[in-house]
Design a protein around this motif. Sequence first.
Motif, PDB file in Angstrom:
ATOM      1  N   GLN A 117       0.966  -1.254   0.026  1.00 17.18           N
ATOM      2  CA  GLN A 117       0.052   0.020  -0.100  1.00 17.18           C
ATOM      3  C   GLN A 117       0.977   1.121   0.023  1.00 17.18           C
ATOM      4  OE1 GLN A 117      -2.903  -0.015   3.014  1.00 17.18           O
ATOM      5  NE2 GLN A 117      -3.378   2.297   2.486  1.00 17.18           N
ATOM      6  N   CYS A 118       0.744   1.963  -1.022  1.00 17.65           N
ATOM      7  CA  CYS A 118       1.649   3.340  -1.255  1.00 17.65           C
ATOM      8  C   CYS A 118       0.990   4.407  -0.947  1.00 17.65           C
ATOM      9  CB  CYS A 118       2.163   3.426  -2.596  1.00 17.65           C
ATOM     10  SG  CYS A 118       3.240   1.960  -3.169  1.00 17.65           S
ATOM     11  N   PRO A 119       1.460   5.693  -0.422  1.00 14.61           N
ATOM     12  CA  PRO A 119       2.727   5.880  -0.111  1.00 14.61           C
ATOM     13  C   PRO A 119       3.509   4.804   0.801  1.00 14.61           C
ATOM     14  CG  PRO A 119       1.768   7.623   0.715  1.00 14.61           C
ATOM     15  CD  PRO A 119       0.502   6.758   0.194  1.00 14.61           C
ATOM     16  N   ILE A 120       4.537   4.266   0.564  1.00 14.65           N
ATOM     17  CA  ILE A 120       5.330   3.486   1.757  1.00 14.65           C
ATOM     18  C   ILE A 120       5.858   4.564   2.863  1.00 14.65           C
ATOM     19  CG2 ILE A 120       7.305   2.207   2.105  1.00 14.65           C
ATOM     20  CD1 ILE A 120       7.244   1.357  -0.680  1.00 14.65           C
ATOM     21  N   GLN A 121       5.477   3.799   4.121  1.00 16.90           N
ATOM     22  CA  GLN A 121       5.492   4.762   5.378  1.00 16.90           C
ATOM     23  C   GLN A 121       6.862   4.134   6.234  1.00 16.90           C
ATOM     24  OE1 GLN A 121       2.160   5.387   7.591  1.00 16.90           O
ATOM     25  NE2 GLN A 121       1.000   5.850   5.755  1.00 16.90           N
ATOM     26  N   LYS A 122       7.712   4.919   6.734  1.00 20.03           N
ATOM     27  CA  LYS A 122       9.144   4.515   7.547  1.00 20.03           C
ATOM     28  C   LYS A 122       8.169   3.720   8.760  1.00 20.03           C
ATOM     29  CE  LYS A 122      12.734   6.636   9.762  1.00 20.03           C
ATOM     30  NZ  LYS A 122      13.396   7.806  10.132  1.00 20.03           N
ATOM     31  N   GLY A 123       9.034   2.783   9.056  1.00 19.88           N
ATOM     32  CA  GLY A 123       8.704   1.942  10.185  1.00 19.88           C
ATOM     33  C   GLY A 123       7.518   0.820  10.046  1.00 19.88           C
ATOM     34  N   HIS A 124       6.995   1.015   9.049  1.00 28.03           N
ATOM     35  CA  HIS A 124       5.747   0.117   8.444  1.00 28.03           C
ATOM     36  C   HIS A 124       6.406  -1.462   7.910  1.00 28.03           C
ATOM     37  CE1 HIS A 124       2.113   2.566   9.166  1.00 28.03           C
ATOM     38  NE2 HIS A 124       3.363   3.169   9.694  1.00 28.03           N
ATOM     39  N   SER A 125       5.631  -2.562   8.353  1.00 28.20           N
ATOM     40  CA  SER A 125       5.983  -3.849   7.545  1.00 28.20           C
ATOM     41  C   SER A 125       5.081  -3.926   6.454  1.00 28.20           C
ATOM     42  CB  SER A 125       5.876  -4.835   8.540  1.00 28.20           C
ATOM     43  OG  SER A 125       7.112  -4.999   9.410  1.00 28.20           O
ATOM     44  N   TYR A 126       5.582  -4.572   5.232  1.00 28.52           N
ATOM     45  CA  TYR A 126       4.898  -4.780   4.097  1.00 28.52           C
ATOM     46  C   TYR A 126       5.129  -6.214   3.587  1.00 28.52           C
ATOM     47  CZ  TYR A 126       4.425   0.364   3.977  1.00 28.52           C
ATOM     48  OH  TYR A 126       4.185   1.447   4.305  1.00 28.52           O
ATOM     49  N   SER A 127       4.042  -6.668   3.057  1.00 28.73           N
ATOM     50  CA  SER A 127       4.103  -8.103   2.028  1.00 28.73           C
ATOM     51  C   SER A 127       4.230  -7.738   0.604  1.00 28.73           C
ATOM     52  CB  SER A 127       2.885  -9.060   2.520  1.00 28.73           C
ATOM     53  OG  SER A 127       3.121  -9.462   3.950  1.00 28.73           O
ATOM     54  N   TYR A 128       5.300  -7.970   0.258  1.00 27.71           N
ATOM     55  CA  TYR A 128       5.409  -7.776  -1.453  1.00 27.71           C
ATOM     56  C   TYR A 128       4.979  -9.134  -1.949  1.00 27.71           C
ATOM     57  CZ  TYR A 128       7.661  -7.455  -5.774  1.00 27.71           C
ATOM     58  OH  TYR A 128       8.180  -7.743  -7.146  1.00 27.71           O
ATOM     59  N   LEU A 129       4.178  -8.948  -2.935  1.00 25.48           N
ATOM     60  CA  LEU A 129       3.499 -10.259  -3.747  1.00 25.48           C
ATOM     61  C   LEU A 129       3.849 -10.195  -5.038  1.00 25.48           C
ATOM     62  CD1 LEU A 129       0.097 -10.332  -1.410  1.00 25.48           C
ATOM     63  CD2 LEU A 129       2.306 -11.771  -1.304  1.00 25.48           C
TER      64      LEU A 129
END
Length: 150
Positions: free
Chosen positions: A99-111
């Motif tokens: 989910q963009c924009p990407i935020q500092k300190g957040h975790s993401y699952s790239y698929l």
Amino acid sequence: MLPLPLALLLALGAATIALAEPLRFVDCGSIDGSIQEVNVSPCPTQPCLLHKGTSYSINVTFASKIESQGSKARVYGEMLHVDIPFPIPEPDGCKSGIQCPIQKGHSYSYLNKLPVKSEYPSIKLIVKWELVDDQDQMLFCWKIPVQITS
């Protein structure tokens, strides 16, 4: 000795766990993010056997150290220390589970998907997968050994 149905259930459970186990990978320069886990499915053992004409699911869990409006993936087949670009259907990370924009300190699952075309040669190589931020800095970079097979 276990009853047969229980033994089969335990064996099936162990096989399922083996399929979901995160891969051993080499971090090849993640600067603006840190990789928590890399999964390629199906790839129950390493090196991953990639069958021609098959598409593989890629799932990378990472934490961002920066803010970014977007991200872009670049994938390579590395042979003899030479990076050969490997086309993927969707290079835009914001259309690949992030989910963009990407935020500092957040975790993401790239698929994403890794299609292995029928015309690829049957060889051993290293898959190198990069995701760069809007400043062309590495959110993550990982490498795994694979063998392309018929």
